[in-house]
Scaffold this motif. Structure first.
Motif, mmCIF file in Angstrom:
data_model
loop_
_atom_site.group_PDB
_atom_site.id
_atom_site.type_symbol
_atom_site.label_atom_id
_atom_site.label_comp_id
_atom_site.label_asym_id
_atom_site.label_seq_id
_atom_site.Cartn_x
_atom_site.Cartn_y
_atom_site.Cartn_z
ATOM 1 N N VAL A 196 11.249 20.158 -10.446
ATOM 2 C CA VAL A 196 12.870 20.307 -11.384
ATOM 3 C C VAL A 196 12.484 20.049 -12.881
ATOM 4 N N THR A 197 10.785 19.073 -13.035
ATOM 5 C CA THR A 197 11.090 18.398 -13.817
ATOM 6 C C THR A 197 10.372 19.644 -14.639
ATOM 7 N N TYR A 198 9.121 20.459 -13.823
ATOM 8 C CA TYR A 198 8.526 21.345 -14.437
ATOM 9 C C TYR A 198 9.207 22.960 -14.649
ATOM 10 N N PHE A 199 9.670 22.816 -13.898
ATOM 11 C CA PHE A 199 10.537 24.427 -14.099
ATOM 12 C C PHE A 199 12.058 23.772 -15.261
ATOM 13 N N VAL A 200 12.592 22.860 -14.604
ATOM 14 C CA VAL A 200 13.794 23.158 -15.523
ATOM 15 C C VAL A 200 13.182 22.417 -17.252
ATOM 16 N N PHE A 201 12.446 21.303 -17.087
ATOM 17 C CA PHE A 201 12.456 20.973 -18.045
ATOM 18 C C PHE A 201 11.046 21.047 -19.141
ATOM 19 N N ILE A 202 10.461 21.419 -18.506
ATOM 20 C CA ILE A 202 9.329 22.728 -18.811
ATOM 21 C C ILE A 202 9.006 23.925 -19.526
ATOM 22 N N VAL A 203 9.404 24.334 -18.309
ATOM 23 C CA VAL A 203 9.438 26.334 -18.399
ATOM 24 C C VAL A 203 11.074 26.343 -19.249
ATOM 25 N N PHE A 204 12.550 26.055 -18.704
ATOM 26 C CA PHE A 204 12.994 26.891 -18.606
ATOM 27 C C PHE A 204 13.971 26.088 -20.280
ATOM 28 N N LEU A 205 13.622 24.838 -20.096
ATOM 29 C CA LEU A 205 14.134 23.981 -21.749
ATOM 30 C C LEU A 205 13.304 23.319 -23.217
ATOM 31 N N ARG A 206 11.881 23.748 -22.222
ATOM 32 C CA ARG A 206 10.604 24.296 -22.979
ATOM 33 C C ARG A 206 10.211 23.115 -23.978
ATOM 34 N N ALA A 210 15.230 8.754 -12.543
ATOM 35 C CA ALA A 210 14.243 10.361 -13.571
ATOM 36 C C ALA A 210 14.901 11.039 -14.181
ATOM 37 N N ILE A 211 16.105 11.555 -13.613
ATOM 38 C CA ILE A 211 16.890 12.235 -14.243
ATOM 39 C C ILE A 211 17.300 12.084 -16.063
ATOM 40 N N ILE A 212 17.678 10.541 -16.037
ATOM 41 C CA ILE A 212 17.941 10.199 -17.387
ATOM 42 C C ILE A 212 16.442 9.861 -18.091
ATOM 43 N N VAL A 213 15.482 9.989 -17.560
ATOM 44 C CA VAL A 213 14.791 9.687 -18.103
ATOM 45 C C VAL A 213 14.216 10.402 -18.691
ATOM 46 N N LEU A 214 13.332 11.059 -18.268
ATOM 47 C CA LEU A 214 13.506 12.872 -18.673
ATOM 48 C C LEU A 214 14.382 13.006 -19.606
ATOM 49 N N GLY A 215 15.343 13.295 -19.698
ATOM 50 C CA GLY A 215 16.737 13.707 -20.325
ATOM 51 C C GLY A 215 16.919 12.742 -21.552
ATOM 52 N N THR A 216 16.470 11.359 -21.392
ATOM 53 C CA THR A 216 16.325 10.796 -22.615
ATOM 54 C C THR A 216 15.540 11.023 -23.788
#
Lengths: 121, 151
Positions: B130-140, A25-31
């Motif tokens: 993690v998806t919401y706070f790290v990737f959407i909110v923090f990293l935009r 999941a992290i790899i897919v998100l990061g990619t």
């Protein structure tokens, strides 16, 4: 991060079927996040499959990664060298030393094997 | 395994010829552009042909194990099941969007692999956070949060 290393290392004790999907999941998100390109996520799986195949067939994966990272630079500097010194740029002393080291690196495993065999006999 | 040992170098040769051929005949790149791909292509095809010849003759590289076990039907079925579970994340994020797809994929994965509801739900909620706070909110990051790849 170094202070947290002891706790982060405990992640390795997690069972594979818990760790794998979380990492995936992290790899897919990061990619996806790196370039916002959905095709990059597909390439993750293509190269994952290639890596698995290489591992199963005893192909070394490190040179593939090195090739991917260094190819751009190698190609650019090859063109620069050809323009600056012509097609015999590899006859310059520094090039000859590097080529010599490369050849030594290539033949060293078989030389050392023969030496070991010679000592054993 | 024997088949794969032959197929992989053969595929590398075909792929390299295809890429170099496209550059030469379809895009008509000049020799200046193509000399590096030609050089790499010749080396790659040469090494792959050598490996292919070895595989056909049944020779092994130094350090390669002699007795490679042939996959059984059970191991192939297990491998296929695992591979399908891993690849299932792609349709999940495409059909449901990243925000719903990833936690639901994880929930389904953990439940299917015998984890308790508590563990499955907590890990899935953690992934959602993690998806919401790290990737959407923090990293935009502009993640497609809606189904079918819509933002």
């Amino acid at each position: 991060m170094i202070l947290l290393a002891k706790y982060i290392a405990r992640l390795t004790y997690l069972r594979g079927h818990i760790l794998a999907p979380l990492l995936l999941a992290i790899i897919v998100l990061g990619t996806y996040a790196s370039k916002n390109n959905p095709m990059d996520v597909v390439y993750v799986f293509v190269f994952g499959a290639l890596g698995y195949l290489m591992k199963e067939l005893n192909y070394s994966r490190a040179p593939l990664i090195l090739g991917f990272v260094l190819t751009n630079a190698i190609e650019s500097y090859l063109h620069i060298s050809l323009r600056s010194f012509g097609p015999t740029f590899f006859m310059r002393p520094i090039s000859l030393i590097i080529i010599g080291l490369l050849v030594l690196g290539l033949v060293w495993p078989s030389i050392s094997r023969r030496l070991r065999r010679g000592r054993g006999a | 395994m024997k088949k794969l040992e032959i197929i992989l170098p053969a595929l590398i040769i075909v792929f390299t010829l295809f890429v170099v051929g496209v550059g030469t005949f379809y895009y008509n790149y000049s020799m200046t552009v193509m000399r590096f791909p030609y050089f790499v292509g010749v080396v790659l095809i040469g090494l792959s042909a050598w490996r292919l010849a070895q595989a056909i003759e049944g020779k092994r590289l130094p350090g390669e194990p002699e007795d490679v076990q042939e996959p059984t039907t059970e191991s192939m079925a297990e491998f296929t099941r695992t591979a399908l579970w891993l690849v299932a994340i792609l349709p999940a994020v495409w059909l449901l969007g990243y925000l719903a797809g990833i936690p639901l994929y994880l929930l389904a994965y953990f439940r299917a692999h015998g984890e308790s509801w508590l563990m499955s739900v907590s890990l899935s909620l953690g992934a959602l956070a993690v998806t919401y706070f790290v990737f959407i909110v923090f990293l935009r990051v502009n993640l497609p949060v809606m189904p079918l790849g819509f933002q």
